[in-house]
Design a protein around this motif. Structure first.
Motif, PDB file in Angstrom:
ATOM      1  N   VAL A  82       0.913  -1.039   0.018  1.00 48.68           N
ATOM      2  CA  VAL A  82      -0.094   0.103   0.061  1.00 48.68           C
ATOM      3  C   VAL A  82       1.031   1.393  -0.092  1.00 48.68           C
ATOM      4  N   MET A  86       2.084   0.242  -4.418  1.00 40.44           N
ATOM      5  CA  MET A  86       0.961   0.330  -5.150  1.00 40.44           C
ATOM      6  C   MET A  86       0.596   1.349  -6.399  1.00 40.44           C
ATOM      7  N   LYS A  87       1.214   2.356  -6.073  1.00 39.95           N
ATOM      8  CA  LYS A  87       1.081   3.600  -6.851  1.00 39.95           C
ATOM      9  C   LYS A  87       1.770   3.264  -8.261  1.00 39.95           C
ATOM     10  N   LYS A  90      -0.228   0.425 -10.308  1.00 43.72           N
ATOM     11  CA  LYS A  90      -1.502   1.326 -10.930  1.00 43.72           C
ATOM     12  C   LYS A  90      -1.011   1.816 -12.265  1.00 43.72           C
ATOM     13  N   TRP A  94      -1.323  -2.572 -13.174  1.00 45.81           N
ATOM     14  CA  TRP A  94      -1.269  -3.622 -12.340  1.00 45.81           C
ATOM     15  C   TRP A  94      -0.201  -4.658 -12.795  1.00 45.81           C
ATOM     16  N   TRP A 108      -5.738  -6.673  -3.855  1.00 44.59           N
ATOM     17  CA  TRP A 108      -4.860  -5.249  -4.234  1.00 44.59           C
ATOM     18  C   TRP A 108      -5.987  -4.175  -4.528  1.00 44.59           C
ATOM     19  N   GLN A 109      -6.637  -4.493  -5.494  1.00 41.64           N
ATOM     20  CA  GLN A 109      -7.805  -3.435  -6.112  1.00 41.64           C
ATOM     21  C   GLN A 109      -9.050  -3.205  -4.980  1.00 41.64           C
ATOM     22  N   ASP A 112      -7.329  -1.251  -2.535  1.00 44.61           N
ATOM     23  CA  ASP A 112      -7.004   0.322  -2.763  1.00 44.61           C
ATOM     24  C   ASP A 112      -8.476   1.217  -2.597  1.00 44.61           C
TER      25      ASP A 112
END
Length: 152
Positions: A82, A86-87, A90, A94, A108-109, A112
């Motif tokens: 996180v 994750m940034k 995305k 992904w 993860w989605q 998020d």
């Protein structure tokens, strides 16, 4: 909504797996304003990482409005995912830096989307080291394993 009016929540999460993959469980304990809540669940065939993710998702999902959360977690996988990775995932559709699909993408989605609703301070705690909240979340995760095993 200003931060002063947001509920303050302390949350501890943990995942467990008997075999990896194997029967898994997740547990979340939270407290806010003198109230406490425990939740747990599990899956018959899963991994420890999935259960760690599920514990956080389920805890955040339970909160009906945006909160200021101090989230205590012993999973560096989830915390780093996180706060650090994750940034980029995305941005890269992904995919990892090595252009591979992110494992557990759907979880993860979901995470998020839940994280976006709240202000979260992530606090890593060493697992099985005597942190009372972590021990309680671990016991709930193991209860999730037992409930799942009993249902098979």
């Amino acid at each position: 909504m200003s931060n002063e009016t947001r509920p303050q929540v302390d949350m501890w999460t943990d995942g467990a797996c008997k075999g990896n993959p194997g029967i898994g469980g997740w547990g979340t304990w939270m407290r806010s304003g003198g109230k406490e809540k425990e939740i747990c669940g599990g899956e018959a065939h899963t991994t420890n990482n999935k259960m760690e993710l599920q514990a956080v998702i389920e805890g955040l999902r339970l909160l009906k409005k945006p909160c200021d959360i101090t989230l205590h977690i012993d999973s560096q996988y989830v915390m780093n995912g996180v706060t650090k990775w994750m940034k980029g995932w995305k941005r890269n559709g992904w995919k990892t830096g090595a252009k591979q699909p992110v494992k557990n993408k759907e979880l993860w989605q979901e995470l998020d989307a839940e994280v976006a609703r709240h202000e979260i301070t992530w606090v890593w705690v060493k697992g099985h080291a005597g942190d009372p909240g972590n021990e309680r979340a671990d016991a709930l995760a193991n209860k999730g394993v037992d409930i799942t095993r009993a249902g098979l």
